[in-house]
Design a protein around this motif. Structure first.
Motif, PDB file in Angstrom:
ATOM      1  N   ARG A 292       0.616  -1.153  -0.503  1.00 18.15           N
ATOM      2  CA  ARG A 292       0.518  -0.023   0.392  1.00 18.15           C
ATOM      3  C   ARG A 292       0.968   1.381   0.035  1.00 18.15           C
ATOM      4  N   ARG A 293       1.854   1.284   0.699  1.00 15.16           N
ATOM      5  CA  ARG A 293       2.861   2.198   0.112  1.00 15.16           C
ATOM      6  C   ARG A 293       3.281   2.528  -1.229  1.00 15.16           C
ATOM      7  N   ILE A 294       3.365   1.420  -1.352  1.00 18.71           N
ATOM      8  CA  ILE A 294       3.882   1.323  -2.921  1.00 18.71           C
ATOM      9  C   ILE A 294       2.910   1.955  -3.342  1.00 18.71           C
ATOM     10  N   LEU A 295       1.457   1.036  -3.500  1.00 18.76           N
ATOM     11  CA  LEU A 295       0.398   1.632  -4.528  1.00 18.76           C
ATOM     12  C   LEU A 295       0.209   3.771  -3.872  1.00 18.76           C
ATOM     13  N   ARG A 296       0.222   3.933  -2.885  1.00 21.84           N
ATOM     14  CA  ARG A 296       0.420   5.268  -3.208  1.00 21.84           C
ATOM     15  C   ARG A 296       1.344   6.401  -4.032  1.00 21.84           C
ATOM     16  N   ARG A 297       2.415   5.658  -3.668  1.00 24.65           N
ATOM     17  CA  ARG A 297       2.753   6.441  -4.887  1.00 24.65           C
ATOM     18  C   ARG A 297       3.052   6.700  -6.135  1.00 24.65           C
ATOM     19  N   ALA A 298       2.680   4.870  -6.251  1.00 21.57           N
ATOM     20  CA  ALA A 298       2.320   5.031  -7.467  1.00 21.57           C
ATOM     21  C   ALA A 298       1.093   5.650  -8.404  1.00 21.57           C
ATOM     22  N   VAL A 299       0.028   5.704  -7.230  1.00 25.09           N
ATOM     23  CA  VAL A 299      -0.879   6.665  -7.717  1.00 25.09           C
ATOM     24  C   VAL A 299      -0.183   8.150  -8.037  1.00 25.09           C
ATOM     25  N   ARG A 300       0.124   9.100  -6.931  1.00 25.64           N
ATOM     26  CA  ARG A 300       0.995  10.168  -6.584  1.00 25.64           C
ATOM     27  C   ARG A 300       1.336  10.515  -8.187  1.00 25.64           C
ATOM     28  N   ASP A 301       2.398   9.652  -8.110  1.00 25.84           N
ATOM     29  CA  ASP A 301       3.148   9.553  -9.616  1.00 25.84           C
ATOM     30  C   ASP A 301       2.294   9.738 -11.123  1.00 25.84           C
ATOM     31  N   GLY A 302       1.289   8.657 -10.661  1.00 23.80           N
ATOM     32  CA  GLY A 302       0.601   8.476 -12.251  1.00 23.80           C
ATOM     33  C   GLY A 302       0.146   9.498 -12.525  1.00 23.80           C
ATOM     34  N   LEU A 303      -0.788  10.113 -11.205  1.00 28.94           N
ATOM     35  CA  LEU A 303      -1.723  11.427 -11.026  1.00 28.94           C
ATOM     36  C   LEU A 303      -0.887  12.489 -12.363  1.00 28.94           C
ATOM     37  N   ARG A 304      -0.004  12.244 -11.359  1.00 31.85           N
ATOM     38  CA  ARG A 304       1.007  13.629 -12.010  1.00 31.85           C
ATOM     39  C   ARG A 304       1.176  13.293 -13.449  1.00 31.85           C
ATOM     40  N   ARG A 305       1.630  12.627 -14.115  1.00 30.02           N
ATOM     41  CA  ARG A 305       1.804  11.934 -15.238  1.00 30.02           C
ATOM     42  C   ARG A 305       3.759  12.302 -15.001  1.00 30.02           C
ATOM     43  N   ASP A 306       4.002  11.659 -13.991  1.00 31.07           N
ATOM     44  CA  ASP A 306       5.743  11.831 -13.250  1.00 31.07           C
ATOM     45  C   ASP A 306       6.795  10.416 -13.579  1.00 31.07           C
ATOM     46  N   LEU A 307       7.328  10.368 -14.207  1.00 33.26           N
ATOM     47  CA  LEU A 307       7.907   9.309 -14.598  1.00 33.26           C
ATOM     48  C   LEU A 307       9.467   9.941 -13.899  1.00 33.26           C
ATOM     49  N   SER A 308       9.627  10.170 -13.497  1.00 29.94           N
ATOM     50  CA  SER A 308      11.350  10.457 -13.494  1.00 29.94           C
ATOM     51  C   SER A 308      12.009   9.933 -12.146  1.00 29.94           C
ATOM     52  N   LEU A 309      11.510   9.159 -11.365  1.00 33.40           N
ATOM     53  CA  LEU A 309      11.432   7.652 -10.564  1.00 33.40           C
ATOM     54  C   LEU A 309      12.518   7.645 -10.293  1.00 33.40           C
ATOM     55  N   PRO A 310      13.991   6.915 -10.229  1.00 37.14           N
ATOM     56  CA  PRO A 310      14.738   6.103 -10.914  1.00 37.14           C
ATOM     57  C   PRO A 310      14.358   4.639 -10.220  1.00 37.14           C
ATOM     58  N   HIS A 311      14.763   3.959 -11.046  1.00 36.45           N
ATOM     59  CA  HIS A 311      14.746   2.832 -10.561  1.00 36.45           C
ATOM     60  C   HIS A 311      15.255   2.042  -8.889  1.00 36.45           C
ATOM     61  N   GLU A 312      16.302   2.372  -9.181  1.00 34.24           N
ATOM     62  CA  GLU A 312      16.481   2.018  -7.654  1.00 34.24           C
ATOM     63  C   GLU A 312      15.901   2.548  -6.454  1.00 34.24           C
ATOM     64  N   VAL A 313      15.848   3.674  -6.497  1.00 35.24           N
ATOM     65  CA  VAL A 313      14.689   4.026  -5.677  1.00 35.24           C
ATOM     66  C   VAL A 313      13.484   3.660  -6.011  1.00 35.24           C
ATOM     67  N   VAL A 314      12.218   2.743  -6.706  1.00 35.07           N
ATOM     68  CA  VAL A 314      10.942   2.081  -6.705  1.00 35.07           C
ATOM     69  C   VAL A 314      12.041   1.071  -6.457  1.00 35.07           C
ATOM     70  N   VAL A 315      13.069   0.158  -6.473  1.00 40.77           N
ATOM     71  CA  VAL A 315      13.057  -0.856  -5.734  1.00 40.77           C
ATOM     72  C   VAL A 315      13.167  -0.661  -4.045  1.00 40.77           C
ATOM     73  N   ARG A 316      14.066   0.508  -3.748  1.00 32.42           N
ATOM     74  CA  ARG A 316      13.509   0.874  -2.054  1.00 32.42           C
ATOM     75  C   ARG A 316      12.649   1.354  -1.674  1.00 32.42           C
ATOM     76  N   LEU A 317      11.726   1.328  -2.246  1.00 33.66           N
ATOM     77  CA  LEU A 317      10.036   1.304  -1.844  1.00 33.66           C
ATOM     78  C   LEU A 317      10.124   0.237  -1.623  1.00 33.66           C
TER      79      LEU A 317
END
Length: 317
Positions: A292-317
């Motif tokens: 659910r922590r990952i989902l909240r960040r995914a929804v936030r970035d998706g609604l903002r159309r923000d594709l800037s989160l680096p992959h290594e940060v995604v993995v650390r989520l």
């Protein structure tokens, strides 16, 4: 008249055993059926580079990327290479765990392909069942009947019915997956390249939907059979493993839904989607809070159309 020269594009990352089966199948095809093979190696460290370096087929080109850019980044790089260096008539996309069944490439070249800019294959699991994740679809927001079916039946309302796999003729579609997808030179010229920032999931939906929106015509041909030996979900819990994949899945699907639904229908659709995604956390047991922590960040970035989160940060989520 044949379809012309075909260049296959395969993206791989640390799956040498499956890549071996795919490349062996492709290179066993006669050169008149497969003119080129581009393998994009996403910085694999499992011996993939050495194995590919030992192959001597002149049709093979290997692109080794410095970092893992995901399937989306790999297809972006592979399509760019094929378009700019090889200029084939058709570009065929697939994952490293998917390959055409015998005679599929010959059937493609023997058919009349000029009336369409994209052709999607019929994709099956190794055991023979239909691979649901590769089932082509129509955009329900563009077709009234499909929209009504989707209201009643959900996903089954806009994906092709099983009967289409046994039909004697191709079926028009609005999009499909990057497994067994043939794209014409014109389609790539008009549509450009997939967005590598998507990393994984939904890049094929967004790209093919964009092609159709630009006037490209696509169809599903059940005679073009592919096998996909995939394992995206945990078979018992139906959960993403590793868990970071859930970020890309949900973020990118929001982008796809926005493009498919348009400004009028996107927000009502979102009100239906988000509660279902939240409930999916129940599948993750002890990892529910992380999901659910990952989902909240995914929804936030998706609604903002923000594709800037680096992959290594995604993995650390």
């Amino acid at each position: 008249m044949g379809a012309g020269r075909v260049a296959a594009i395969v993206v791989t990352y640390n799956r040498l055993e499956k890549l071996t089966a795919t490349v062996t199948r492709l290179l066993s095809s006669p050169s008149e059926d497969l003119a080129h093979l581009v393998v994009v190696d996403n910085a694999s460290d499992d011996g993939t580079a050495a194995w590919l370096a030992g192959l001597e087929d002149p049709r093979l080109a290997v692109l080794r990327l410095e970092v893992n850019s995901g399937g989306a980044g790999g297809f972006e790089a592979g399509l760019a290479h094929a378009r700019d260096r090889l200029d084939p008539d058709w570009m065929l996309l697939m994952d490293d765990d998917a390959h055409p069944e015998p005679e599929a490439l010959a059937r493609f070249r023997a058919g009349d392909r000029a009336r369409r800019d994209g052709w999607a294959a019929a994709v099956y699991y190794p055991g023979g069942g239909l691979c649901e994740m590769n089932r082509p679809w129509v955009n329900p927001f563009w077709h009234v009947r499909a929209f009504l079916r989707t209201l009643r039946r959900g996903r089954a309302g806009f994906h092709l019915p099983t009967a289409a796999y046994d039909a004697p003729a191709p079926t028009p579609i609005d999009g499909g997956s990057f497994v067994g997808l043939f794209l014409s030179r014109r389609a790539v010229k008009v549509g450009g390249l997939p967005d590598g920032r998507l990393f994984v999931y939904g890049d094929d939906v967004i790209y093919t939907l964009g092609l159709t929106a630009r006037g490209m015509r696509m169809a599903f041909d059940p005679a073009l059979r592919f096998e996909h030996d995939c394992a995206t979900f945990d078979p018992e819990s139906q959960a993403f493993r590793p868990l970071w994949k859930a970020y890309y899945y949900h973020r990118n699907l929001l982008l796809a839904y926005r493009r498919a639904a348009g400004p009028l229908f996107f927000w009502p659709a979102l009100a239906l989607i988000l509660p279902r995604w939240w409930r999916m956390g129940l599948r993750y047991g002890a990892d529910r809070a992380a999901y659910r922590r990952i989902l909240r960040r995914a929804v936030r970035d998706g609604l903002r159309r923000d594709l800037s989160l680096p992959h290594e940060v995604v993995v650390r989520l």
